[in-house]
Design an enzyme around this catalytic site. Sequence first.
Site, PDB file in Angstrom:
ATOM      1  CG  ASP A   1      -2.550   1.192  -2.570  1.00  0.00           C
ATOM      2  OD1 ASP A   1      -3.665   1.050  -2.137  1.00  0.00           O
ATOM      3  OD2 ASP A   1      -1.586   2.210  -1.785  1.00  0.00           O
TER       4      ASP A   1
ATOM      5  CE  LYS B   1      -3.646  -2.202   0.131  1.00  0.00           C
ATOM      6  NZ  LYS B   1      -4.847  -2.485  -0.959  1.00  0.00           N
ATOM      7  CB  CYS B   2       0.168   3.915  -1.685  1.00  0.00           C
ATOM      8  SG  CYS B   2       0.407   4.518  -3.177  1.00  0.00           S
ATOM      9  N   PRO B   3       2.537   4.862   1.124  1.00  0.00           N
ATOM     10  CG  PRO B   3       3.756   6.020   2.234  1.00  0.00           C
ATOM     11  CD  PRO B   3       2.343   4.634   2.633  1.00  0.00           C
TER      12      PRO B   3
ATOM     13  CG  ASP C   1      -0.259   8.447  -4.832  1.00  0.00           C
ATOM     14  OD1 ASP C   1      -0.370   9.483  -5.473  1.00  0.00           O
ATOM     15  OD2 ASP C   1       0.312   7.538  -3.730  1.00  0.00           O
TER      16      ASP C   1
END
Length: 141
Positions: A105, A78-80, A111
Site C-alpha cells: 500500500d 490497505k492502511c492502517p 506510515d
Amino acid sequence: MSRTWLGRREKGSGRGGDSGRAAGAASSADSPASPASPSSLTSPVTEAARAAAAGAWVPGEVPPGATPLLTIDALGRKCPIPIIMLAAQIRDVPVGGVIAVLADDPAVYTDVPAWCALKSHECVFRADLPSGWAFGVRRGY
C-alpha cells in the site's frame, strides 16, 4: 429584511432575489475544467516525507545486525492494517530485535517510519520489492 447567522449577513437573502453575483458573470461550473498536469498529481508533502526518510533506505539488502526475527506479510492489505499488524506483533520479539514488514500500500511507505518515530522504535531498512516494500523495524522498548 435579510437573515443573519451568528451575526453575519447572508448574501442573497435580501429583497429582490439578488444572489450576490452580477447578471452576466460566469461561475466556475460554466467554464471548462483544465486537464490536470502531471506536476499537479505529485504531492509535495509525500515527496518531502520520502526525502526526509531517505536515510533509512538500503536498496536491496539488509544491513548487518538487522536480520529479521519475524516477518509480517501485509501484501495486499490497505492502511492502517499493516500498522495494526506491526503494533500487535512487535511484542513478540525481544527488545533490539527486528521485524520485517512486507507491504504494497503506498501509504505504508511513509506510515511505517512515522509509526516507528512515534513509538520510539527504529526503521532500520527499507527495500524495494517487485510489488511493494520491505521494512525492517527494530524494537526500541
